[in-house]
Design an enzyme around this catalytic site. Sequence first.
Site, PDB file in Angstrom:
ATOM      1  NE  ARG A  65      -3.600  -0.804   2.370  1.00 18.87           N
ATOM      2  CZ  ARG A  65      -5.349  -0.958   1.804  1.00 18.87           C
ATOM      3  NH1 ARG A  65      -5.811   0.326   1.164  1.00 18.87           N
ATOM      4  NH2 ARG A  65      -5.770  -1.534   1.466  1.00 18.87           N
ATOM      5  CG  MET A  90     -14.350   3.294  -4.235  1.00 18.72           C
ATOM      6  SD  MET A  90     -16.032   4.311  -2.647  1.00 18.72           S
ATOM      7  CE  MET A  90     -16.520   2.692  -1.863  1.00 18.72           C
ATOM      8  CB  ILE A  92      -8.446   1.832   3.371  1.00 22.63           C
ATOM      9  CG1 ILE A  92      -9.830   1.440   3.629  1.00 22.63           C
ATOM     10  CG2 ILE A  92      -8.153   2.168   4.720  1.00 22.63           C
ATOM     11  CD1 ILE A  92     -10.113  -0.104   4.508  1.00 22.63           C
ATOM     12  CG  LEU A  93      -6.159   6.883   0.673  1.00 24.57           C
ATOM     13  CD1 LEU A  93      -6.664   8.756   0.538  1.00 24.57           C
ATOM     14  CD2 LEU A  93      -5.107   6.909  -0.303  1.00 24.57           C
ATOM     15  CG  HIS A 109     -19.225   8.788   4.383  1.00 24.22           C
ATOM     16  ND1 HIS A 109     -18.774   6.766   3.749  1.00 24.22           N
ATOM     17  CD2 HIS A 109     -20.068   7.175   4.614  1.00 24.22           C
ATOM     18  CE1 HIS A 109     -19.424   5.657   4.711  1.00 24.22           C
ATOM     19  NE2 HIS A 109     -19.883   6.210   5.128  1.00 24.22           N
ATOM     20  CB  THR A 141      -8.532  12.632  11.009  1.00 29.34           C
ATOM     21  OG1 THR A 141      -9.600  11.794  11.059  1.00 29.34           O
ATOM     22  CG2 THR A 141      -9.367  13.574  10.421  1.00 29.34           C
ATOM     23  CG  LEU A 144     -13.350   4.233   6.822  1.00 26.35           C
ATOM     24  CD1 LEU A 144     -12.537   4.100   5.671  1.00 26.35           C
ATOM     25  CD2 LEU A 144     -13.481   2.718   6.854  1.00 26.35           C
ATOM     26  CG  ASP A 145     -15.810   6.421   5.923  1.00 26.46           C
ATOM     27  OD1 ASP A 145     -15.377   7.474   5.286  1.00 26.46           O
ATOM     28  OD2 ASP A 145     -16.219   4.893   5.907  1.00 26.46           O
ATOM     29  CD  GLU A 174     -23.233  10.959  -2.156  1.00 19.33           C
ATOM     30  OE1 GLU A 174     -21.943  10.962  -2.686  1.00 19.33           O
ATOM     31  OE2 GLU A 174     -23.749   9.975  -2.033  1.00 19.33           O
TER      32      GLU A 174
END
EC number: 2.1.2.2
Length: 196
Positions: A65, A90, A92-93, A109, A141, A144-145, A174
């Site tokens: 990653r 989509m 995850i960072l 989100h 941050t 997640l979310d 959105e």
Amino acid sequence: MKRVAILISGGGSNMLALVDSMTGDHPARPVLVASNDPQAGGLRKAEARGIPTAAVDHRPFDTDRAAFEAALAECIDAAGPDIICLAGFMRILTPGFIDRYAGRMLNIHPSLLPKYRGLHTHARALEAGDTEAGCTVHEVTAELDDGPILGQARVPVRPDDTAGTLAARVLTMEHRLYPAVLRRFAQGDRSRLDLA
Ligand code: GAR
């Protein structure tokens, strides 16, 4: 004028709403649309609008990653953005990537956070018997979310809703919420916006 990079993974309808809002007296302009999926439909739509695009396919990186994110960051940094908008991105960072863009990365989100972080938000709202649903734009941050909420928009849940019909109703909101929050954020306004 603030420079905005937008990260997508799919069709990019939120990306288009953002791009189409950044005209006239808007304080920002799009400088890059990047995706982890070279086939993402949104890339073609951005190209058609003359916006520089980039694809960094995550698959060859397999489980590395950090290496994927280093390649993505290189692309982003070459465009010199002030603000990074995740719009249906989509992947995850990791905290390392998030730290690099701390205070200038936003995400949309499809739930009323803090409810339903993660995936399948609409099915979970229906299962819980919620009478309203919606979407949230927040600063990204490490969790997640999570992160400070910049705006939310609410829609009613109808008795005959499926996850699909609810998703479509939320998506139209959105497209209103994200451009409105981005405009304010680009002006330095981080106060919360509520749309209903
Ligand atoms: C949107 O509903 C967005 O909120 C969601 O993916 C969709 C992308 O649609 N994002 C997430 O679920 C992020 N965890 P789009 O490509 O048409 O903008």
